[in-house]
Write an enzyme that holds these catalytic residues in place. Structure first.
Site, mmCIF file in Angstrom:
data_model
loop_
_atom_site.group_PDB
_atom_site.id
_atom_site.type_symbol
_atom_site.label_atom_id
_atom_site.label_comp_id
_atom_site.label_asym_id
_atom_site.label_seq_id
_atom_site.Cartn_x
_atom_site.Cartn_y
_atom_site.Cartn_z
ATOM 1 N N ARG A 1 4.188 -12.641 10.149
ATOM 2 C CA ARG A 1 5.049 -11.504 9.975
ATOM 3 C C ARG A 1 6.286 -11.626 10.330
ATOM 4 N NH1 ARG A 1 0.904 -7.752 8.815
ATOM 5 N NH2 ARG A 1 2.699 -5.611 8.822
ATOM 6 N N GLU B 1 0.969 -1.176 -0.032
ATOM 7 C CA GLU B 1 0.001 -0.112 0.047
ATOM 8 C C GLU B 1 1.044 1.443 -0.085
ATOM 9 O OE1 GLU B 1 -2.568 0.096 3.213
ATOM 10 O OE2 GLU B 1 -3.608 1.914 2.842
ATOM 11 N N LYS C 1 4.130 1.091 10.026
ATOM 12 C CA LYS C 1 3.964 2.209 9.302
ATOM 13 C C LYS C 1 3.653 3.624 9.998
ATOM 14 C CE LYS C 1 2.382 0.072 5.385
ATOM 15 N NZ LYS C 1 2.105 -0.100 4.014
HETATM 16 P P1 ATP Z 1 1.547 -1.782 8.257
HETATM 17 O O1 ATP Z 1 0.702 -2.850 9.404
HETATM 18 O O2 ATP Z 1 2.499 -1.153 8.733
HETATM 19 O O3 ATP Z 1 0.589 -0.764 7.438
HETATM 20 P P2 ATP Z 1 0.933 -3.356 6.116
HETATM 21 O O4 ATP Z 1 1.094 -4.930 6.319
HETATM 22 O O5 ATP Z 1 -0.143 -2.886 5.745
HETATM 23 O O6 ATP Z 1 1.778 -2.745 7.135
HETATM 24 P P3 ATP Z 1 1.250 -3.159 3.102
HETATM 25 O O7 ATP Z 1 1.901 -2.042 2.407
HETATM 26 O O8 ATP Z 1 0.048 -3.583 3.063
HETATM 27 O O9 ATP Z 1 1.826 -3.047 4.487
HETATM 28 O O10 ATP Z 1 2.506 -4.438 3.196
HETATM 29 C C1 ATP Z 1 2.784 -5.100 1.758
HETATM 30 C C2 ATP Z 1 2.766 -6.467 1.815
HETATM 31 O O11 ATP Z 1 3.956 -6.675 2.781
HETATM 32 C C3 ATP Z 1 1.479 -7.375 2.363
HETATM 33 O O12 ATP Z 1 1.756 -8.276 1.531
HETATM 34 C C4 ATP Z 1 1.951 -7.561 3.745
HETATM 35 O O13 ATP Z 1 1.278 -8.524 4.273
HETATM 36 C C5 ATP Z 1 3.451 -7.578 3.598
HETATM 37 N N1 ATP Z 1 4.028 -7.206 5.056
HETATM 38 C C6 ATP Z 1 4.153 -5.970 5.640
HETATM 39 N N2 ATP Z 1 4.938 -5.975 6.951
HETATM 40 C C7 ATP Z 1 5.176 -7.493 6.859
HETATM 41 C C8 ATP Z 1 5.985 -8.040 8.080
HETATM 42 N N3 ATP Z 1 6.385 -7.387 9.111
HETATM 43 N N4 ATP Z 1 6.467 -9.238 7.686
HETATM 44 C C9 ATP Z 1 6.171 -9.859 6.603
HETATM 45 N N5 ATP Z 1 5.404 -9.326 5.600
HETATM 46 C C10 ATP Z 1 4.877 -8.056 5.716
HETATM 47 MG MG MG Z 2 -1.731 -3.707 4.388
#
Ligand code: ATP
Ligand code: MG
Length: 577
Positions: free
Chosen positions: A270, A44, A280
């Protein structure tokens, strides 16, 4: 918390396939999707990528690669309020920096808005979606709880024509935010809350950074994601564990929208690291409040921060592979990450000499005007990196910490009357300490043994200590920034004692040394070049120069894990609960 595992021996058997690879291999063997493997990384664009994202990137791209498939980069840009072009550009740069390429396969969920809308109309026609006009509060009240079923909305049985008309008028901008939503018509009594008529669309009268004012209704993630996957021909949609309970909805959407491709969602844990936050929202807070210098502050767990700190993309990839994928959440010791960083830099970073806290040392029996060029090995781990010449002369700088008036036992460095080896150069003996009126050391006066060039005594006498040095007349000045963990607590996110993560910031996470001396070759190092400063650690040239115009070096990581030792001492004293 898991302790660092010992690294695999070089030449060890490859790891057994993890559950994701096993699953994909089975699908390929069964001829599912014609044996094709196609994954995607779907960020995102509302922040910069961090080490957690790296895990997902490495997994998606390397799985595709291992099965001769491909991986898409797709921006999941369905939320118009938080997303920015700045992030989209940075994310692309960072994925490339990490070593991956999506060729022409760059996609945006927002490109599917029209298609998503048509498919939603299709769901309405099948009586599988309806416009609900309850308020957000009422919808929440109707949802029920984990133990109680939800209640059906009084709008649930609206006719198809009325629904189509309202949905069209929602799109046309006739209603204010929150007046209506489009919901899937599934089952308000489902034990899975995600299946209780989830919202598919909401009204948001906000410009979108890509579609401008074209849309005032925006599709929800749970509706958009499976369809985007199917439209792109994704075979395996790898996501993190919090989406496990959303999988029935993912499958429901695909079952009812009439698209051919049926991707399989598979969830993995994760990546969480000790002493690190990866939310984030929290990282943005650190940036906005000026608690760090920006997204690329070398203390940040962002890919930008890690890059600026001197961490290599290889080290990040190795680390992600080494941690592997799991089905249960766990936290990885940040020392394990540092281990991967160190291991990679040890193999590749050339050695150099730098003195962080300079102390003047005069070799009283060394001729005033003589300069010798001493040959030094660039990397003992990699002979192909060759050697370089380092100037040596009568006045040197050594590390202030390498001298003690009153040395403790097993002190193999300088002290009155003690002999030490100067790396690649000579044996020297400390004869006299000159102090100023306040008692501070002005210089050490030492003698060198001319017969020990290269560092060995012809009489075979044993000298244990080897110190790094620079020639005072030839050394250049530099600023060196030492970084420590940004947080003092193993789990900075734990919201106990009413404190939030900011309470655990390490006030000493940055130490700036403004009066360092570096060997001449380092003065012309390019931005981003990485070195091992002998005996001190790994350092990388920062993009910025110091206020005085000197190069700035960031410490990537120390040579050994001094923190683990300190921590062990603490744990031994007070067994943690
Ligand atoms: P946040 O919770 O900080 O907003 P997010 O998961 O919403 O993070 P995205 O930009 O949606 O962030 O993440 C893109 C991809 O990266 C998604 O498939 C998500 O599952 C993966 N991802 C994000 N954080 C992690 C993590 N700590 N470990 C493994 N994969 C992750
Ligand atoms: Mg997300």
């Amino acid at each position: 918390m898991s302790r660092p595992e010992p690294p695999p021996e070089p030449g060890a058997e490859p790891r057994a396939a993890d559950f994701i690879r096993a699953r994909i291999a089975a699908d390929v063997a069964a001829g599912k999707h014609g044996g094709r493997v196609h994954t995607r990384f779907p960020p995102e664009p509302n922040g910069y990528l961090h080490i957690g994202h790296a895990k997902s990137i490495v997994l998606n791209f390397s799985v595709a690669d291992e099965f001769a498939g491909v991986c898409n980069l797709r921006f999941d840009d369905t939320n118009p309020t938080k997303e920015e072009v700045e992030y989209e550009e940075a994310i692309q740069e960072d994925v490339r920096w990490l070593g991956y390429d999506w060729d022409a396969r760059l996609f945006f969920a927002s490109d599917y808005f029209e298609k998503l809308y048509e498919l939603a109309q299709g769901l309405i026609r099948k009586r599988l979606a309806y416009v609900d006009s309850l308020s957000a509060d009422e919808i929440r009240e109707h949802r029920g709880t984990l133990t109680e079923p939800g209640r059906e909305s009084r709008y649930r049985d609206r006719g198809v024509e009325e629904n189509l008309d309202l949905f069209e008028r929602m799109r046309a901008g006739e209603f204010p935010d929150g007046a209506h939503v489009l919901r899937a018509r599934i089952d308000m009594a489902s034990p899975n809350l995600n299946m209780r008529d989830p919202t598919l669309y909401r009204i948001r009268r906000t410009r979108h950074h890509r579609t401008g004012a074209d849309w005032v209704i925006y599709p929800m993630y749970d509706y958009t994601h499976p369809i985007s996957d199917a439209l792109e021909g994704i075979t395996h949609s790898l996501c993190t564990l919090e989406f496990e309970d959303h999988r029935p909805l993912y499958d429901w959407v695909l079952e009812h929208v009439d698209l051919e491709c049926r991707p399989q969602q598979i969830e993995f844990a994760r990546l969480r690291l000790t002493y690190t936050v990866t939310s984030k929202r929290k990282l943005l807070h650190l940036v906005r409040e000026g608690l760090v210098s920006g997204w690329d502050d070398p203390r940040m767990p962002t890919l930008r921060g890690l890059k600026r700190r001197g961490v290599t993309p290889q080290a990040i990839r190795e680390f992600c592979e080494r941690v592997g994928v799991a089905k249960r959440d766990s936290t990885v010791d940040v020392a394990q990450f540092e281990f991967s960083v160190r291991e990679d830099l040890n193999r590749h970073a050339p050695r150099a000499m730098a003195v962080l806290h300079p102390m003047r040392v005069v070799l009283t029996n060394y001729p005033e005007d003589r300069v010798e060029q001493i040959e030094a090995v660039n990397n003992p781990e990699d002979p192909s990196q060759g050697t370089r010449l380092v100037p040596f002369s009568r006045v040197l700088y050594l590390e202030r910490d390498d001298y003690r008036d009153d040395p403790p036992p097993k002190w193999f460095r300088l002290a009155p009357g003690r002999e030490v080896r100067l790396r690649y150069a000579y044996l020297i003996t400390c004869r006299e300490v000159v102090r100023d009126e306040r008692g501070e050391i002005v210089e050490l006066r030492c003698t060198y043994d001319p017969d020990t060039r290269g560092g060995n005594a012809p009489d075979g006498r044993r000298v244990r200590g080897t110190l790094h040095w620079v020639s005072a007349a030839h050394a250049e000045r530099a600023e060196v920034r030492l970084y420590d963990r940004l947080f003092l607590r193993e789990n900075p996110d734990a919201a106990d004692e009413g404190q939030d993560f900011l309470a655990h910031l390490n006030p000493q996470s940055l130490e700036v040394l403004r009066d360092c001396r570096i060997e001449p070759a380092l003065g012309i190092a390019a931005v981003g070049e990485r070195f091992q400063f002998e005996r001190l650690g790994y350092f990388c040239v920062d993009p910025a120069r110091s206020a005085e115009g000197w190069p700035v070096f960031n410490r990537t990581v120390t040579l050994r894990d001094s923190w683990a030792k300190i921590e062990r001492a603490v744990t031994d004293r007070s067994a943690r609960t």
